[in-house]
Design a protein around this motif. Structure first.
Motif, PDB file in Angstrom:
ATOM      1  N   LEU A 312     -11.902   1.062 -11.220  1.00  0.00           N
ATOM      2  CA  LEU A 312     -11.563   2.357 -10.507  1.00  0.00           C
ATOM      3  C   LEU A 312     -11.453   2.161  -9.107  1.00  0.00           C
ATOM      4  CD1 LEU A 312     -11.082   5.383 -10.166  1.00  0.00           C
ATOM      5  CD2 LEU A 312     -13.551   5.748  -9.926  1.00  0.00           C
ATOM      6  N   ALA A 313     -12.323   1.562  -8.472  1.00  0.00           N
ATOM      7  CA  ALA A 313     -12.105   1.166  -6.848  1.00  0.00           C
ATOM      8  C   ALA A 313     -11.092   0.437  -6.851  1.00  0.00           C
ATOM      9  CB  ALA A 313     -13.482   0.751  -6.551  1.00  0.00           C
ATOM     10  N   ASP A 314     -10.901  -0.853  -7.486  1.00  0.00           N
ATOM     11  CA  ASP A 314      -9.787  -1.745  -7.221  1.00  0.00           C
ATOM     12  C   ASP A 314      -8.352  -1.133  -7.598  1.00  0.00           C
ATOM     13  OD1 ASP A 314     -11.472  -3.523  -6.452  1.00  0.00           O
ATOM     14  OD2 ASP A 314     -11.573  -4.612  -8.740  1.00  0.00           O
ATOM     15  N   GLY A 315      -8.229  -0.112  -8.402  1.00  0.00           N
ATOM     16  CA  GLY A 315      -7.132   0.307  -8.850  1.00  0.00           C
ATOM     17  C   GLY A 315      -6.555   1.582  -7.824  1.00  0.00           C
ATOM     18  N   LEU A 316      -7.323   2.141  -6.905  1.00  0.00           N
ATOM     19  CA  LEU A 316      -6.933   3.175  -5.908  1.00  0.00           C
ATOM     20  C   LEU A 316      -5.665   2.760  -5.001  1.00  0.00           C
ATOM     21  CD1 LEU A 316     -10.446   4.441  -4.871  1.00  0.00           C
ATOM     22  CD2 LEU A 316      -8.915   5.514  -6.454  1.00  0.00           C
ATOM     23  N   SER A 317      -4.754   3.382  -4.932  1.00  0.00           N
ATOM     24  CA  SER A 317      -3.805   3.393  -3.968  1.00  0.00           C
ATOM     25  C   SER A 317      -4.393   3.410  -2.554  1.00  0.00           C
ATOM     26  CB  SER A 317      -2.589   4.259  -4.243  1.00  0.00           C
ATOM     27  OG  SER A 317      -3.104   5.663  -4.076  1.00  0.00           O
ATOM     28  N   VAL A 318      -3.996   2.703  -1.608  1.00  0.00           N
ATOM     29  CA  VAL A 318      -4.396   2.702  -0.201  1.00  0.00           C
ATOM     30  C   VAL A 318      -3.041   2.966   0.876  1.00  0.00           C
ATOM     31  CG1 VAL A 318      -5.463   1.712   1.731  1.00  0.00           C
ATOM     32  CG2 VAL A 318      -6.264   1.416  -1.000  1.00  0.00           C
ATOM     33  N   GLY A 319      -3.417   3.978   1.641  1.00  0.00           N
ATOM     34  CA  GLY A 319      -2.209   4.284   2.638  1.00  0.00           C
ATOM     35  C   GLY A 319      -2.696   5.376   3.655  1.00  0.00           C
ATOM     36  N   HIS A 320      -1.581   5.726   4.461  1.00  0.00           N
ATOM     37  CA  HIS A 320      -1.472   6.784   5.335  1.00  0.00           C
ATOM     38  C   HIS A 320      -1.670   8.181   4.618  1.00  0.00           C
ATOM     39  CE1 HIS A 320      -0.644   9.517   8.558  1.00  0.00           C
ATOM     40  NE2 HIS A 320      -0.786   8.549   9.496  1.00  0.00           N
ATOM     41  N   GLY A 321      -2.616   9.137   5.198  1.00  0.00           N
ATOM     42  CA  GLY A 321      -2.827  10.382   4.281  1.00  0.00           C
ATOM     43  C   GLY A 321      -1.448  11.047   4.109  1.00  0.00           C
ATOM     44  N   LEU A 322      -0.574  10.932   4.875  1.00  0.00           N
ATOM     45  CA  LEU A 322       0.776  11.564   4.621  1.00  0.00           C
ATOM     46  C   LEU A 322       1.356  11.152   3.435  1.00  0.00           C
ATOM     47  CD1 LEU A 322       2.579  11.292   8.337  1.00  0.00           C
ATOM     48  CD2 LEU A 322       1.681  13.369   6.975  1.00  0.00           C
ATOM     49  N   GLU A 323       0.918   9.887   2.718  1.00  0.00           N
ATOM     50  CA  GLU A 323       1.432   9.462   1.489  1.00  0.00           C
ATOM     51  C   GLU A 323       0.449  10.023   0.219  1.00  0.00           C
ATOM     52  OE1 GLU A 323       1.103   5.235   1.908  1.00  0.00           O
ATOM     53  OE2 GLU A 323       2.330   5.080   3.556  1.00  0.00           O
ATOM     54  N   ASN A 324      -0.592  10.921   0.533  1.00  0.00           N
ATOM     55  CA  ASN A 324      -1.571  11.259  -0.292  1.00  0.00           C
ATOM     56  C   ASN A 324      -1.954  10.190  -1.285  1.00  0.00           C
ATOM     57  OD1 ASN A 324      -1.646  14.119   0.297  1.00  0.00           O
ATOM     58  ND2 ASN A 324       0.413  14.079  -0.725  1.00  0.00           N
ATOM     59  N   GLY A 326      -4.907   7.291  -2.848  1.00  0.00           N
ATOM     60  CA  GLY A 326      -6.141   7.536  -3.403  1.00  0.00           C
ATOM     61  C   GLY A 326      -7.300   7.263  -2.413  1.00  0.00           C
ATOM     62  N   LEU A 327      -7.029   6.282  -1.478  1.00  0.00           N
ATOM     63  CA  LEU A 327      -7.895   6.162  -0.496  1.00  0.00           C
ATOM     64  C   LEU A 327      -7.246   6.085   0.755  1.00  0.00           C
ATOM     65  CD1 LEU A 327     -10.895   4.924   0.093  1.00  0.00           C
ATOM     66  CD2 LEU A 327      -9.885   2.654  -0.007  1.00  0.00           C
ATOM     67  N   THR A 328      -7.798   6.766   1.861  1.00  0.00           N
ATOM     68  CA  THR A 328      -7.537   7.002   3.153  1.00  0.00           C
ATOM     69  C   THR A 328      -8.337   6.442   4.162  1.00  0.00           C
ATOM     70  OG1 THR A 328      -8.506   9.360   3.140  1.00  0.00           O
ATOM     71  CG2 THR A 328      -6.384   9.280   2.753  1.00  0.00           C
ATOM     72  N   PRO A 329      -8.078   6.141   5.457  1.00  0.00           N
ATOM     73  CA  PRO A 329      -8.790   5.456   6.364  1.00  0.00           C
ATOM     74  C   PRO A 329      -9.974   6.412   6.742  1.00  0.00           C
ATOM     75  CG  PRO A 329      -6.791   6.709   7.450  1.00  0.00           C
ATOM     76  CD  PRO A 329      -6.613   6.682   6.024  1.00  0.00           C
ATOM     77  N   VAL A 330     -11.105   5.809   7.249  1.00  0.00           N
ATOM     78  CA  VAL A 330     -12.046   6.333   8.273  1.00  0.00           C
ATOM     79  C   VAL A 330     -11.517   6.927   9.438  1.00  0.00           C
ATOM     80  CG1 VAL A 330     -13.840   5.156   6.608  1.00  0.00           C
ATOM     81  CG2 VAL A 330     -13.130   4.251   8.882  1.00  0.00           C
ATOM     82  N   ILE A 331     -12.350   7.694  10.098  1.00  0.00           N
ATOM     83  CA  ILE A 331     -11.970   8.171  11.211  1.00  0.00           C
ATOM     84  C   ILE A 331     -11.584   7.293  12.529  1.00  0.00           C
ATOM     85  CG2 ILE A 331     -14.304   8.935  11.817  1.00  0.00           C
ATOM     86  CD1 ILE A 331     -11.355  11.202  12.234  1.00  0.00           C
ATOM     87  N   SER A 332     -12.420   6.300  12.482  1.00  0.00           N
ATOM     88  CA  SER A 332     -12.115   5.571  13.761  1.00  0.00           C
ATOM     89  C   SER A 332     -12.450   4.139  13.548  1.00  0.00           C
ATOM     90  CB  SER A 332     -12.965   6.219  14.876  1.00  0.00           C
ATOM     91  OG  SER A 332     -14.460   6.227  14.394  1.00  0.00           O
ATOM     92  N   ALA A 333     -12.063   3.274  14.442  1.00  0.00           N
ATOM     93  CA  ALA A 333     -12.524   1.984  14.693  1.00  0.00           C
ATOM     94  C   ALA A 333     -14.038   1.872  14.704  1.00  0.00           C
ATOM     95  CB  ALA A 333     -12.004   1.128  15.828  1.00  0.00           C
ATOM     96  N   LEU A 334     -14.771   2.608  15.431  1.00  0.00           N
ATOM     97  CA  LEU A 334     -16.327   2.730  15.382  1.00  0.00           C
ATOM     98  C   LEU A 334     -16.777   3.061  14.115  1.00  0.00           C
ATOM     99  CD1 LEU A 334     -18.727   2.269  17.289  1.00  0.00           C
ATOM    100  CD2 LEU A 334     -18.551   4.760  17.658  1.00  0.00           C
TER     101      LEU A 334
END
Length: 482
Positions: A312-324, A326-334
């Motif tokens: 499941l984890a390996d199969g998630l799509s990753v991208g900017h939130g505008l793309e909706n 499966g996995l979005t970024p965390v809030i900051s570099a910190l």
């Protein structure tokens, strides 16, 4: 939108007016999906805070909300809900960009905010006291009164929704409110001011200020002009607020962190478990206080569960939130650095990385969806709130062992049980140390279900009918008729 946005600057909503920062101060806001500057937000200071508190006090003392006919206050809340929906598209786009969450989730926050105003708007005319029998020589009754000025500090993970969660019952009960918005994503929450303004909420009843937590946040919660504190955030910040509130003895409502566990028994439906895992830990990149951050699985199905979770984890799509994705970024570099650092310690204590385990090599602040297997329940990664897309899997053999592990942290926000055995589900739920227990669906419930924790997860309840009574205090009136 012209009053809210001026020359590219998101302004503060101060007692019915849109204002720049004190002395023109502002702070940058990033797009975590790109790791780039997005906008600037006005930075409130001492002057804005003083004006907000004075206006809130004056509004309350005049009774602009508290003395309003309850039916009229209910209709006012419904107008706010309608206005929130009017700004949901534009607000969702801004919230998506500044917080990193998916566009769908960002728009859902505005819809949920509207629903909070509808829900508590429906209760504004139903805050009723009771008569207490003391015999024929006395008349005794209770009334519920608003606290006065409610100071509310909102976190960055769900700023619009959580602001409405506290703001709506506070206003329904007749309080005035000063909201301190999160520094990392203050724009979406400021837009709630547009809805309040357009719904003709009395000027001064609400101010929404963006400022530095260690500055105006600390001054807000220690001010003698505040009658109540509502805080959602980390345990250390909550502890600091409680220490500040101890001096003036300000009643406080605390919704703090979590390290919540799901128990999957040998008869658990693994497809159901994986569905809950996807929403429970990978939604909003795991930046959820009630995230499904630990999964305790019966040894008979443990290997299969870990294998499916890794897929499941390996199969998630990753991208900017505008793309909706499966996995979005965390809030900051910190935040990314912290998540990666805590995760990196797991293998030192015997954990196995079944998926992910590190930051992704791309623009923005992306942590790989991470499955940690064979996690020691006493290790750092199983005890600390990570606030990222990282979940710990641990096997168990007996029901008592699973319950002991689930209860084996300082937190007690939520917990989960996955089983087809209804008797076992009831029995386990009663023994779990948590404010809310989900059975066979993580995040089951909604606006009408009370939410809050025990232990270092805080105290008091948000959501539901029970939450409304956190925003009023009981007065007893006893009359001798002799």
């Amino acid at each position: 939108m012209s009053d809210f946005l001026k020359n590219g600057l998101a302004r503060n909503y101060l007692a019915g007016r849109w204002v720049d920062g004190d002395n023109g101060a502002s702070m940058p806001v990033e797009d975590p999906g790109l790791g780039e500057h997005l906008a600037d937000a006005a930075l409130a200071g001492d002057q804005s805070l003083a004006q907000a508190l004075d206006s809130a006090r004056a509004t309350f003392e005049r009774g602009d909300l508290a003395d309003m006919n309850p039916h009229a206050r209910s209709r006012l809340m419904m107008r706010v809900a309608a206005e929130i929906r009017e700004i949901a598209k534009e607000g969702g786009d801004l919230l998506c960009r500044e917080s990193g969450k998916s566009l769908e989730a960002a728009e859902d926050e505005f819809e949920e905010a509207a629903q909070y105003f509808e829900y508590y708007g429906g209760m504004a005319d139903k805050i009723e006291g009771k008569s207490i029998p003391l015999g024929p020589d006395y008349a005794d009754y209770t009334v519920y009164e608003p606290y006065g000025v409610s100071a509310q500090i909102v976190p960055w993970n769900f700023p619009v929704s959580i602001a409405a969660r506290s703001l709506a019952p506070a206003l329904a009960a007749g309080n005035s409110v000063v909201v301190k918005s999160p520094e990392l994503d203050p724009i979406g929450i400021a837009m709630l001011g547009l809805a309040l303004e357009r719904a003709d909420v009395p000027a001064g009843a609400v101010s929404i200020l963006n400022g530095v937590g260690s500055d105006i946040g600390a001054k807000l919660v220690s001010s003698p002009k505040v009658d109540q504190i509502v805080f959602t955030g980390s345990v250390p910040t909550g502890q600091a607020i409680l220490r500040a509130a101890a001096g003036p003895v300000i009643p406080s409502l605390m919704e703090l962190g979590g390290k919540s566990a799901a128990i999957a028994f040998d008869d658990a439906n693994l497809d159901t478990l994986m569905s809950s895992l996807q929403s429970g830990i990978f939604y909003n990149a795991g930046q959820v206080c009630s995230a499904m951050s630990r999964v305790l699985v019966h040894r008979s199905i443990y290997d299969q569960a870990v294998e499916q979770a890794a897929a499941l984890a390996d199969g998630l799509s990753v991208g900017h939130g505008l793309e909706n994705p499966g996995l979005t970024p965390v809030i900051s570099a910190l935040q990314l650095s912290r998540v990666e650092e805590v995760t990196s310690t797991a293998t030192q204590h015997g954990s196995r990385i079944a998926a992910g385990g590190s930051a992704l090599d791309r623009n923005g602040y992306f942590m790989a969806a991470t499955i940690l297997a064979d996690v020691d329940p006493g290790s750092r990664v199983a005890q600390e709130e990570i606030f990222g897309p990282v979940v710990c899997f641990t096997p168990f053999d007996t029901e008592d062992e699973a319950i002991a592990m689930a209860n084996g942290t300082e937190f007690g926000l939520v917990a989960g049980v996955f089983t087809r055995d209804l008797a076992r589900a009831h029995r386990t739920a009663r023994k779990l140390r948590a404010g809310q227990v989900f059975v066979n669906e993580w995040f089951a419930g909604g606006i009408s279900t009370p939410f809050g924790g025990v232990g270092k997860s805080g105290f008091g309840r948000e959501k539901g009918l029970e939450a409304l009574f956190n925003y009023v205090r009981t007065k007893n009136i006893a009359i001798s008729l002799k």
